[in-house]
Design a protein around this motif. Structure first.
Motif, mmCIF file in Angstrom:
data_model
loop_
_atom_site.group_PDB
_atom_site.id
_atom_site.type_symbol
_atom_site.label_atom_id
_atom_site.label_comp_id
_atom_site.label_asym_id
_atom_site.label_seq_id
_atom_site.Cartn_x
_atom_site.Cartn_y
_atom_site.Cartn_z
ATOM 1 N N SER A 263 1.290 -0.944 -0.161
ATOM 2 C CA SER A 263 0.079 0.011 -0.258
ATOM 3 C C SER A 263 0.898 1.443 0.261
ATOM 4 C CB SER A 263 -0.950 -0.109 1.524
ATOM 5 O OG SER A 263 -1.914 -0.727 0.986
ATOM 6 N N THR A 266 2.294 1.860 -3.148
ATOM 7 C CA THR A 266 1.717 2.132 -4.404
ATOM 8 C C THR A 266 2.066 3.257 -4.127
ATOM 9 O OG1 THR A 266 0.641 -0.570 -4.185
ATOM 10 C CG2 THR A 266 -0.084 1.926 -5.674
ATOM 11 N N SER A 267 1.367 4.138 -2.780
ATOM 12 C CA SER A 267 1.202 5.498 -3.023
ATOM 13 C C SER A 267 2.050 6.560 -3.409
ATOM 14 C CB SER A 267 0.964 5.432 -1.408
ATOM 15 O OG SER A 267 -0.961 4.824 -1.089
ATOM 16 N N ARG A 294 -3.713 3.611 -11.493
ATOM 17 C CA ARG A 294 -3.177 2.903 -10.176
ATOM 18 C C ARG A 294 -2.922 0.992 -10.207
ATOM 19 N NH1 ARG A 294 -3.960 1.350 -5.335
ATOM 20 N NH2 ARG A 294 -2.865 2.351 -3.690
ATOM 21 N N SER A 295 -4.313 0.703 -10.640
ATOM 22 C CA SER A 295 -4.181 -0.905 -10.968
ATOM 23 C C SER A 295 -3.279 -1.181 -11.292
ATOM 24 C CB SER A 295 -5.335 -1.254 -11.084
ATOM 25 O OG SER A 295 -5.859 -0.713 -12.693
ATOM 26 N N PHE A 298 0.149 -0.893 -8.442
ATOM 27 C CA PHE A 298 -0.737 -1.893 -7.452
ATOM 28 C C PHE A 298 -0.417 -3.296 -7.339
ATOM 29 C CE2 PHE A 298 -3.717 -4.289 -4.667
ATOM 30 C CZ PHE A 298 -3.650 -4.045 -3.603
ATOM 31 N N TYR A 364 -6.241 -8.746 -2.906
ATOM 32 C CA TYR A 364 -4.917 -8.034 -3.148
ATOM 33 C C TYR A 364 -4.964 -8.725 -4.266
ATOM 34 C CZ TYR A 364 -3.444 -4.688 0.281
ATOM 35 O OH TYR A 364 -3.051 -3.566 1.921
#
Length: 551
Positions: A263, A266-267, A294-295, A298, A364
């Motif tokens: 998390s 990714t951010s 974003r996916s 991630f 996830y």
């Protein structure tokens, strides 16, 4: 029990000593000799049968196929395949376990047909790079050992189901267990209640062995996972250019549970990407659109963290460059899969199956065996290049950025006011890209760093500020099938403004090695391109020699 036949394939004359060393190692090693019988053509006495048919029969009937790829393609008539490539195809048709070992040629160029064969192998198989025979033997041993594990001959626990003597249930964070239960019940209707005891949850997830939490449990739920696994972290670096050079603009190491690392990393990556905002008259709130979905970021980091080799001392590394994002993790493909399998929906063979199950329960991982194909689809929907995968040493995924979005992000506020004037100017510039070089003055210096300030150089400065315009013009001329002369002419046009080799590789959708070895080296030697920095400098870029006349 009969032994597994291992076919050693290569250009014989190029790998005389290597072939013999691999053959001798398999025969003489206590473990390998017990289960494998190697075959090289040199060991077969002269027979009446057709020798070409003999080695093809042996290749098609082997259970393990080891391919050595070097500089030369081998003897082959025009329009025909070399014996090595025929062996490669025969072993594939026989469903052999195929592994490729690529010789590091340093600055040497591969034969043209060998380069084509290498690209084919690269797209279909897992492969490893070796620099000397000792490294080759080590890689062969690892591959054959993996094959024996796959066959169930060697029984070992996966990393995530192993336990440690110095770990106990007191090391498990009950809050992390509770957070997992909340998310898993929401995402997958997980059957246990949120107030379930940690031991019950770990037992249900098969992360408890003889009352002790497994490595998978420690990675996911320990108070301090890095106490047990110091290198189980994600290291992130941001570079403003296209190469790994200092200064590093930003650097972070993310620790904690694997879920926390995913998390946070990714951010962090998303914070470095360009953003577009929708108009308020279209939506009640501005819609945020990142240059890369974003996916995709991630999913790539999830794969790296979940499927890495935790026995390795390395860490997952995420590098953000101006033109790409590179995610590398210590690990290789399982023997059940090839690189070609990754490009389609495939079976799931995780290195850490129990950890992967936790990731699935949390949402996830959406569906086993579809992560990479989903990333490809989402990148295509965003009109971006598909992610590239390199398996030469580690598992490396390259995600190419939307350079147009990167360049446009800071200009959105002024585009409406300047579009007409800018379009007129850029159209005039781009219409003449092909003729621009011919019209440049012939009396400029031979060093691109000392180009003067003539009218034509003012035009060059203008184009340098709008590199994406030049790239768009050149991109329209790039076709799936091009001669080397056509590619060279496109490089000449692209380098009207300075380009790095990485940028050219991206433009032509080819590897950096291919662009460097097949074009740039010779074009510099022939005076077609000029370096903008001293030879061997970091961050080297190239410009077309103003004196060059395009063919």
């Amino acid at each position: 029990m009969s032994k597994y036949k291992v076919f050693i394939s290569s250009v014989q004359s190029e790998f005389v000593s290597e072939r013999q060393r691999v053959y001798d190692f398999i025969r003489q090693d206590d473990l390998m000799g017990q289960y494998f019988e190697p075959f090289i053509f040199e060991q077969i006495a002269a027979q009446n049968t057709n020798p070409r048919q003999l080695y093809l029969d042996e290749a098609s009937s082997c259970q393990v196929y080891l391919l050595l790829v070097g500089q030369w393609y081998g003897n082959a008539l025009p329009g025909e395949l070399s014996p090595t490539e025929k062996e490669y195809l025969a072993a594939g048709e026989g469903n052999a376990y195929r592994v490729a070992f690529i010789k590091d040629l340093d600055d040497l160029q591969r034969d043209e047909r060998e380069e084509q064969f290498f690209r084919k192998v690269q797209n279909e198989l897992s492969y490893r790079v070796f620099s000397n025979p000792s490294v080759l033997i080590s890689l062969v041993k690892q591959s054959l050992y993996a094959f024996l594990k796959y066959k169930g001959i060697i029984q070992t626990l996966t990393f995530d189901e192993q336990t440690r003597e110095d770990a106990s249930m007191s090391d498990i964070d009950a809050k992390k267990i509770k957070d997992f239960l909340h998310q898993a019940r929401k995402k997958r209707a997980f059957p246990l209640d949120e107030d379930s005891e940690p031991e019950k949850v770990l037992k249900h997830l098969r992360l408890l062995r003889q009352g002790k939490p497994s490595n998978g449990a420690l990675l996911m739920f320990a108070n301090d996972p890095q106490y047990f696994f110091p290198t189980a972290v994600v290291k992130c670096a941001w570079f403003l250019g296209t190469e790994t050079v200092k200064p590093i603009e930003d650097y972070k190491t993310f620790e904690g549970s694997v879920a926390d690392q995913i998390s946070q990393a990714t951010s962090w990556v998303m914070s470095k990407l360009s953003v577009r905002f929708g108009q308020r008259n279209e939506e009640a709130q501005n819609e945020v659109e990142f240059e890369i979905p974003r996916s995709v970021i991630f999913e790539t980091i999830v794969n790296a963290v979940t499927h890495r080799d935790y026995n390795s001392k390395g860490s997952v590394q995420v590098s953000v460059f101006r033109n790409r994002i590179v995610v590398r993790n210590p690990g290789t493909l399982p023997v059940e899969l090839t690189k070609a399998d990754l490009m389609k929906e495939h079976g799931s063979y995780p290195h850490n199956p129990y950890l992967a199950e936790v990731m699935y329960q949390m949402g996830y991982i959406e569906k086993y065996g579809t992560g990479i194909t989903e990333n490809i689809r989402k990148m295509q929907e965003a009109h971006l290049l598909a992610p590239e995968i390199d398996l030469s040493a580690e598992f490396v995924t390259t995600i190419w950025r939307d350079n147009d979005a990167t360049n446009d992000a800071t200009n959105d506020a002024t585009n409406d006011a300047t579009n007409d004037a800018t379009n007129d100017a850029t159209n005039d510039a781009t219409k003449n890209v092909g003729n621009f070089l011919i019209n440049r003055q012939n009396d400029v210096p031979n060093d691109a760093t000392n180009i003067g300030t003539s009218n034509t150089n003012i035009a060059t400065d203008y184009l340098a500020a709008n590199k994406r315009i030049v790239d768009r013009v050149v991109k329209k001329k790039i076709k799936p099938r091009m001669t080397e002369e056509q590619i060279q002419n496109c490089i000449v046009e692209a380098c009207i403004v300075e380009h790095s080799i990485e940028e050219l590789a991206h433009l032509f959708n080819k590897s950096v090695t291919h662009i460097r070895n097949r074009f740039i080296t010779d074009m510099v030697a022939d005076g077609i391109l000029l370096r903008t920095k001293p030879s061997h400098s970091l961050g080297q870029t190239y410009m077309t020699n103003p004196k060059h006349k395009k063919a």
